[in-house]
Write a protein that holds these residues in place. Structure first.
Motif, PDB file in Angstrom:
ATOM      1  N   UNK A 112     -34.452 -28.320  18.383  1.00 21.62           N
ATOM      2  CA  UNK A 112     -33.906 -27.549  19.491  1.00 21.62           C
ATOM      3  C   UNK A 112     -32.690 -28.267  20.065  1.00 21.62           C
ATOM      4  N   UNK A 113     -31.535 -27.611  20.021  1.00 21.16           N
ATOM      5  CA  UNK A 113     -30.353 -28.105  20.725  1.00 21.16           C
ATOM      6  C   UNK A 113     -30.391 -27.544  22.133  1.00 21.16           C
ATOM      7  N   UNK A 114     -30.598 -28.419  23.120  1.00 20.40           N
ATOM      8  CA  UNK A 114     -30.779 -27.958  24.483  1.00 20.40           C
ATOM      9  C   UNK A 114     -29.501 -27.800  25.286  1.00 20.40           C
ATOM     10  N   UNK A 115     -28.354 -28.125  24.720  1.00 27.21           N
ATOM     11  CA  UNK A 115     -27.106 -28.029  25.476  1.00 27.21           C
ATOM     12  C   UNK A 115     -26.544 -26.614  25.427  1.00 27.21           C
ATOM     13  N   UNK A 116     -25.903 -26.209  26.517  1.00 26.08           N
ATOM     14  CA  UNK A 116     -25.252 -24.891  26.546  1.00 26.08           C
ATOM     15  C   UNK A 116     -23.776 -24.970  26.179  1.00 26.08           C
ATOM     16  N   UNK A 153     -29.674 -23.395  21.579  1.00 29.73           N
ATOM     17  CA  UNK A 153     -29.721 -22.693  22.856  1.00 29.73           C
ATOM     18  C   UNK A 153     -28.336 -22.459  23.453  1.00 29.73           C
ATOM     19  N   UNK A 154     -27.302 -23.080  22.879  1.00 29.97           N
ATOM     20  CA  UNK A 154     -25.938 -22.795  23.336  1.00 29.97           C
ATOM     21  C   UNK A 154     -25.573 -21.338  23.138  1.00 29.97           C
ATOM     22  N   UNK A 155     -26.268 -20.671  22.256  1.00 30.55           N
ATOM     23  CA  UNK A 155     -25.956 -19.259  21.991  1.00 30.55           C
ATOM     24  C   UNK A 155     -26.274 -18.362  23.184  1.00 30.55           C
ATOM     25  N   UNK A 156     -27.052 -18.855  24.125  1.00 32.09           N
ATOM     26  CA  UNK A 156     -27.267 -18.081  25.347  1.00 32.09           C
ATOM     27  C   UNK A 156     -25.959 -17.833  26.081  1.00 32.09           C
ATOM     28  N   UNK A 157     -25.039 -18.780  25.973  1.00 39.25           N
ATOM     29  CA  UNK A 157     -23.768 -18.665  26.688  1.00 39.25           C
ATOM     30  C   UNK A 157     -22.639 -18.127  25.835  1.00 39.25           C
ATOM     31  N   UNK A 158     -22.841 -18.083  24.515  1.00 37.39           N
ATOM     32  CA  UNK A 158     -21.714 -17.746  23.649  1.00 37.39           C
ATOM     33  C   UNK A 158     -21.938 -16.515  22.773  1.00 37.39           C
ATOM     34  N   UNK A 213     -33.480 -32.091  21.370  1.00 33.62           N
ATOM     35  CA  UNK A 213     -32.314 -32.903  21.691  1.00 33.62           C
ATOM     36  C   UNK A 213     -31.615 -32.237  22.866  1.00 33.62           C
ATOM     37  N   UNK A 214     -31.550 -32.938  23.986  1.00 32.59           N
ATOM     38  CA  UNK A 214     -30.990 -32.309  25.186  1.00 32.59           C
ATOM     39  C   UNK A 214     -30.171 -33.304  25.996  1.00 32.59           C
TER      40      UNK A 214
END
Length: 367
Positions: A112-116, A153-158, A213-214
């Protein structure tokens, strides 16, 4: 069984008293039309008004789940009308569980990539979390009989149509009211659709090991990470049968919980690794918070080297943070070691050689 039920007392009544959020027709339609702010929609203004009227009727009539079917055999109330979208989400989880349990199949790792942060939106640059997640992924991809899935999870913003709606805290009313998977969404009457969690739940269920990873954002995990964490509450004690509570009947849920709720841990036994990186402060506390959350859900830490908190470019300019990561080969290798530790633990668990002391002890209390 709880004392008041032993005494023959009824379950507590749900507490009420908050102001209503309901909108009148004019305000609802004003907000709805904001979706069509682009002047390109002006040429279909009449059609937009017609759609707005349909949306208003759905809102006014609270048509949360407009497509349903009878629950059928295996549910407490076979005649209850269940959302077909919830049924599909439940079937996806069952399929993922079968893949998880399949003997001789490849071991599955969820990273999990936790960065936005992403170069595909306002920051204009990829995140260090994503780079570290890719470094970890390479460890698993070069090992036979491992399958890796990267949840970015960056895909939430992009990405268009990607949402994780907030947890409504049904669990705090009663564990039995929190359904597994979450039945709060989609809510078509409120326009709360395109919820990503119905895709994310099976990723967690199918995994034998999870690596998070966050970054640290203001002494905590990122907002996308927190949204996912909160919506995973249903995996820790949630009710797999919404018909038992007739949907969201809070009183029925309280009665059901107080009769003696088993608090099923739907993700128990999976192994985990946590990598938290920061710039200034908060890395250790954030790593501890994420690890404690996973352990509370009965996931198992892969080992000391699988849990890592580090600073990259400590008190250095943000503009050069990727250059700092380039130069910090030690932290890159520590991330590889975290992945290797998780890999080793997953293999040991498969072969029945993983010793997790205390794992089989019964819990003296659940809640």
């Amino acid at each position: 069984m709880f004392d008041w039920l032993k005494r023959g007392e009824p379950a507590p009544e749900p507490r009420k008293g908050m102001p209503s959020p309901r909108l009148d027709e004019a305000e609802f339609k004003r907000r709805y039309r904001e979706r069509f702010y682009d002047p390109a929609f002006d040429k279909v203004a009449a059609e937009v008004e017609a759609v707005a009227e349909i949306a208003w009727q759905a809102y006014a009539q609270s048509r949360k789940s407009p497509r349903t079917r009878k629950a059928g055999e295996g549910y407490a109330d076979p005649d209850y009308d269940l959302s077909v979208e919830w049924i599909a989400a439940k079937e996806a989880i069952h399929s993922a569980q079968r893949r998880h349990d399949e003997n001789g199949a490849a071991r599955r790792i969820l990273i999990v990539n936790g960065s936005s942060r992403s170069e595909h939106t306002c920051p204009g640059e990829m995140s260090k979390s994503y780079r570290l997640a890719v470094i970890a992924r390479e460890v698993f991809e070069t090992t036979p009989d491992f399958e890796v899935e990267l949840l970015d999870l960056a895909r939430l913003a992009s990405e268009y149509g990607r949402d994780i709606h907030p947890c409504k805290a049904c669990f705090s009313t009663s564990a039995a009211l929190c359904h597994w998977p979450c039945s709060c969404y989609p809510n078509h009457s409120l326009g709360q659709v395109q919820d990503w969690m119905n895709d994310i739940y099976p990723m967690w269920v199918a995994a034998h090991g999870v690596m998070i990873v966050t970054p640290v954002n203001w002494y905590q995990v990122s907002s996308p990470m927190k949204l996912m964490m909160d919506r995973l509450v249903c995996a820790d004690g949630g009710n797999p049968d919404p018909t038992a509570t007739h949907g969201k009947d809070a009183k029925k849920a309280k009665e059901l919980e107080l009769k003696g709720w088993p608090y099923p841990r739907h993700l128990a036994g999976r192994l985990f690794s946590v990598v938290v990186h920061g710039d200034v402060e908060g890395a250790e506390n954030t790593r501890r918070a994420v690890s404690d959350w996973l352990k509370f859900m009965h996931l198992i830490p892969a080992g000391p080297k699988a849990e890592l908190d580090r600073y990259i470019g400590y008190w250095k300019p943000y503009a050069t943070s990727h250059d700092e990561l380039d130069q910090d080969e030690a932290v890159q290798e520590e991330v590889r070691n975290a992945a290797r530790t998780l890999l080793t633990a997953v293999l040991a668990q498969r072969d029945g050689k993983l010793a997790a002391a205390g794992q089989m002890l019964s819990e003296p209390r659940q809640k």
